[in-house]
Design an enzyme around this catalytic site. Sequence first.
Site, PDB file in Angstrom:
ATOM      1  N   PHE A 160       9.753  38.913 -50.886  1.00 52.68           N
ATOM      2  CA  PHE A 160      10.741  39.127 -49.614  1.00 52.68           C
ATOM      3  C   PHE A 160      11.622  37.854 -49.974  1.00 52.68           C
ATOM      4  O   PHE A 160      12.521  37.827 -49.190  1.00 52.68           O
ATOM      5  CB  PHE A 160       9.640  38.921 -48.516  1.00 52.68           C
ATOM      6  CG  PHE A 160       9.107  37.387 -48.098  1.00 52.68           C
ATOM      7  CD1 PHE A 160      10.149  36.615 -47.294  1.00 52.68           C
ATOM      8  CD2 PHE A 160       7.965  37.349 -48.551  1.00 52.68           C
ATOM      9  CE1 PHE A 160       9.604  35.442 -47.069  1.00 52.68           C
ATOM     10  CE2 PHE A 160       7.684  35.902 -48.184  1.00 52.68           C
ATOM     11  CZ  PHE A 160       8.299  35.091 -47.419  1.00 52.68           C
ATOM     12  N   LYS A 184      12.349  48.210 -56.673  1.00 54.13           N
ATOM     13  CA  LYS A 184      11.595  48.464 -55.357  1.00 54.13           C
ATOM     14  C   LYS A 184      11.531  47.078 -54.630  1.00 54.13           C
ATOM     15  O   LYS A 184      10.960  46.165 -55.198  1.00 54.13           O
ATOM     16  CB  LYS A 184      10.100  48.681 -55.645  1.00 54.13           C
ATOM     17  CG  LYS A 184       9.538  49.347 -54.278  1.00 54.13           C
ATOM     18  CD  LYS A 184       8.066  48.962 -54.376  1.00 54.13           C
ATOM     19  CE  LYS A 184       7.620  47.611 -54.013  1.00 54.13           C
ATOM     20  NZ  LYS A 184       7.924  46.970 -52.675  1.00 54.13           N
ATOM     21  N   SER A 238       3.418  37.281 -55.333  1.00 54.45           N
ATOM     22  CA  SER A 238       2.125  36.546 -55.170  1.00 54.45           C
ATOM     23  C   SER A 238       1.455  36.573 -56.215  1.00 54.45           C
ATOM     24  O   SER A 238       1.283  37.563 -57.053  1.00 54.45           O
ATOM     25  CB  SER A 238       1.385  36.689 -53.816  1.00 54.45           C
ATOM     26  OG  SER A 238       0.766  38.358 -53.979  1.00 54.45           O
ATOM     27  N   CYS A 293       9.234  29.801 -54.325  1.00 56.63           N
ATOM     28  CA  CYS A 293       8.336  29.628 -55.082  1.00 56.63           C
ATOM     29  C   CYS A 293       8.407  28.080 -55.898  1.00 56.63           C
ATOM     30  O   CYS A 293       7.644  27.680 -56.572  1.00 56.63           O
ATOM     31  CB  CYS A 293       8.279  30.609 -56.337  1.00 56.63           C
ATOM     32  SG  CYS A 293       9.637  30.589 -57.351  1.00 56.63           S
ATOM     33  N   GLU A 395      -1.485  28.187 -51.702  1.00 56.08           N
ATOM     34  CA  GLU A 395      -0.180  28.521 -51.587  1.00 56.08           C
ATOM     35  C   GLU A 395      -0.161  28.754 -49.912  1.00 56.08           C
ATOM     36  O   GLU A 395      -0.752  29.748 -49.688  1.00 56.08           O
ATOM     37  CB  GLU A 395       0.441  29.415 -52.368  1.00 56.08           C
ATOM     38  CG  GLU A 395       1.884  29.719 -52.141  1.00 56.08           C
ATOM     39  CD  GLU A 395       2.335  30.937 -52.977  1.00 56.08           C
ATOM     40  OE1 GLU A 395       1.737  31.867 -53.091  1.00 56.08           O
ATOM     41  OE2 GLU A 395       3.700  30.511 -53.425  1.00 56.08           O
TER      42      GLU A 395
HETATM   43  P1  NAD Z   1       3.670  39.836 -52.368  1.00 65.24           P
HETATM   44  O1  NAD Z   1       3.001  39.826 -53.822  1.00 65.24           O
HETATM   45  O2  NAD Z   1       3.194  40.310 -51.287  1.00 65.24           O
HETATM   46  O3  NAD Z   1       4.819  41.165 -52.615  1.00 65.24           O
HETATM   47  C1  NAD Z   1       5.832  41.101 -53.856  1.00 65.24           C
HETATM   48  C2  NAD Z   1       6.165  42.756 -53.977  1.00 65.24           C
HETATM   49  O4  NAD Z   1       4.743  43.258 -54.573  1.00 65.24           O
HETATM   50  C3  NAD Z   1       6.653  43.582 -53.053  1.00 65.24           C
HETATM   51  O5  NAD Z   1       7.416  44.312 -53.470  1.00 65.24           O
HETATM   52  C4  NAD Z   1       5.345  44.177 -52.551  1.00 65.24           C
HETATM   53  O6  NAD Z   1       5.588  45.342 -51.856  1.00 65.24           O
HETATM   54  C5  NAD Z   1       4.485  44.483 -53.787  1.00 65.24           C
HETATM   55  N1  NAD Z   1       2.898  44.402 -53.742  1.00 65.24           N
HETATM   56  C6  NAD Z   1       2.452  43.795 -52.675  1.00 65.24           C
HETATM   57  N2  NAD Z   1       0.969  43.570 -52.988  1.00 65.24           N
HETATM   58  C7  NAD Z   1       1.024  44.332 -54.299  1.00 65.24           C
HETATM   59  C8  NAD Z   1      -0.221  44.531 -54.916  1.00 65.24           C
HETATM   60  N3  NAD Z   1      -1.422  44.212 -54.660  1.00 65.24           N
HETATM   61  N4  NAD Z   1      -0.126  45.038 -56.151  1.00 65.24           N
HETATM   62  C9  NAD Z   1       1.212  45.487 -56.655  1.00 65.24           C
HETATM   63  N5  NAD Z   1       2.316  45.246 -55.754  1.00 65.24           N
HETATM   64  C10 NAD Z   1       2.201  44.739 -54.690  1.00 65.24           C
HETATM   65  O7  NAD Z   1       4.748  38.588 -52.298  1.00 65.24           O
HETATM   66  P2  NAD Z   1       5.709  38.243 -51.184  1.00 65.24           P
HETATM   67  O8  NAD Z   1       5.066  37.921 -49.975  1.00 65.24           O
HETATM   68  O9  NAD Z   1       6.797  39.232 -50.963  1.00 65.24           O
HETATM   69  O10 NAD Z   1       6.582  36.985 -51.955  1.00 65.24           O
HETATM   70  C11 NAD Z   1       6.069  35.774 -51.796  1.00 65.24           C
HETATM   71  C12 NAD Z   1       5.266  35.298 -53.038  1.00 65.24           C
HETATM   72  O11 NAD Z   1       6.144  35.578 -54.329  1.00 65.24           O
HETATM   73  C13 NAD Z   1       4.716  33.922 -52.934  1.00 65.24           C
HETATM   74  O12 NAD Z   1       3.540  33.871 -53.590  1.00 65.24           O
HETATM   75  C14 NAD Z   1       5.877  33.275 -53.880  1.00 65.24           C
HETATM   76  O13 NAD Z   1       5.312  32.064 -54.717  1.00 65.24           O
HETATM   77  C15 NAD Z   1       6.137  34.401 -54.933  1.00 65.24           C
HETATM   78  N6  NAD Z   1       7.236  34.190 -55.754  1.00 65.24           N
HETATM   79  C16 NAD Z   1       7.364  33.793 -57.096  1.00 65.24           C
HETATM   80  C17 NAD Z   1       8.203  33.645 -57.827  1.00 65.24           C
HETATM   81  C18 NAD Z   1       8.523  32.999 -58.986  1.00 65.24           C
HETATM   82  O14 NAD Z   1       9.665  33.057 -59.748  1.00 65.24           O
HETATM   83  N7  NAD Z   1       7.217  32.741 -59.687  1.00 65.24           N
HETATM   84  C19 NAD Z   1       9.641  33.774 -56.894  1.00 65.24           C
HETATM   85  C20 NAD Z   1       9.491  34.249 -55.745  1.00 65.24           C
HETATM   86  C21 NAD Z   1       8.510  34.382 -54.935  1.00 65.24           C
END
Ligand code: NAD
Length: 494
Positions: A160, A184, A238, A293, A395
């Site tokens: 997000f 997606k 995440s 992140c 986190e």
């Molecule tokens: P999230 O893991 O909830 O969702 C990320 C994506 O995965 C979304 O499109 C969601 O619909 C999908 N998703 C959710 N749960 C899933 C599952 N169990 N299996 C497969 N797909 C799933 O993350 P968020 O809350 O949208 O974003 C924040 C997280 O992203 C934080 O943990 C942040 O640190 C991380 N992040 C990492 C980076 C990086 O470069 N390492 C960059 C930006 C954000």
Amino acid sequence: MQAQYFLGLSFGRLRNFVNGVWMDSRTDVWRPVYDPGAGRVIAEVPYATDEEVNSAVEAAAEAFEKWSRTPFLERVKYLFEIKHVLENHLDELAAINTLNHGKTLDESRGDLRRAIENVDAAIAAAYTLAKGEMLHEVSPRIDEYSVKEPLGVFAVISPFNFPIMIPFWFFPYAIALGNTVVIKPSDITPVPMARVMEILQQEVKLPPGVLNLVHGGKETAEALVKHPHVKGVCFVGSTPAARNIYRLAGEHGKRCIAQGGAKNYIVVMPDADMDVTTPATVSSFFGNTGQRCLAGSNLLVVDNGFKKSFLDKFSRRSRELVIGHGLLPGVEMGPLVNKAAMTRVKNYVEKGVEEGARLLLDGTEVRIQDFPDGFYLGANIFDEVTPDMTIAREEIFGPVASVITASSLDEAIETVNTRTDYGNMACIFTSSGSNAAKFIKNVNAGNIGVNIGVAAPAAYFPFAGRKNSFYGVLHGQIDSVDFFTDKKVVITRW
Ligand code: NAD
């Protein structure tokens, strides 16, 4: 256009974009999408059915046949066009990004600039890195060469917090190199990328099926990874989700980049220049409302008596941050992305107090008069945190700084390396070259900052990450030239 205009916008029921056409979803599952600054519903997002996911992948697979054979220079022309339209629509897209995510307009503009930088890098990479190699007379009359070929359909699954920028970490490279893509976006912030796709459809006119978009959540992501025509997956989110995707990709024989969560340490040495350190650390911890992140999370101060004066400055500046709706001028910190995120962060603040940390600055009671339903929190700062406390290990992904004290640089490096399972970023503030060199050599994290609070690599470098922050071999951005192609080696005798 004035902020007022965007404050009133609604987008209705979002649609999937498949084979060059906007399609109404036939799903029964719809969720509200918010302007978190006002707590107002601005759209409804569908959770695509398996059939819809399938039709997006099938369209991409069919388009691949022609797109992969489209002359290289012609493909690159589309990327120049994409850059051009992003520049033209930058202000509008930044405002929509802010409306759905909550971050300030300046932060959104920064995201857009990075997205454009990735289009530039994809063009450069396609020109300079995609070519293969040739060696004449390996043996008498035998020549040998290699080419890099595109693979097929790639899935891009994004989180997000950077609704536009993160898809641009991957898809420009993928299509420049001859692949086709299904994106997606996050189901929390799906609007900005939907608008990007509309603009690309109307003004760039990529051939149908080259770039598709399906909305949904976990199930949609999993259906994409499992689809037999999907050759590879780029995931950012995440850590539990990244692990799930990486495992699934392995089970189904797909290549995968899976970038996960973070818990970043920022080390401040007694010799640090406070004029640089104070604004850079405040911006690291509280920029994007801590939802980055690469945000600072643990502030590790190597103390020899300067800590009090540094924390006074850090707290004062953090307390002064102007909180409000991201679309309004002068705002320095927007809301959390949704109510669940706001509640999660509040719970962590309670946990910190319960576990004995000292709350120097409490931002949990912030109210914004004009937006009483927005998801606002102020900056929160804890002192007397130890690395074993929950707030120092997990986190939080919100505006909370946990101050930990160390007595030496060695102890600080040891803490960074052993007291967190994440390895996305580590930064040091110092005016000593030898402190910096020791930190760079010994710290185990992917992205390292020296007198930088957010060590975000430019598109011409890979976006690194280690430990539980990354699963895979090749990283995003420029590394993805190898990710999105496969090598063929040809040995000839004439
Ligand atoms: P999230 O893991 O909830 O969702 C990320 C994506 O995965 C979304 O499109 C969601 O619909 C999908 N998703 C959710 N749960 C899933 C599952 N169990 N299996 C497969 N797909 C799933 O993350 P968020 O809350 O949208 O974003 C924040 C997280 O992203 C934080 O943990 C942040 O640190 C991380 N992040 C990492 C980076 C990086 O470069 N390492 C960059 C930006 C954000």
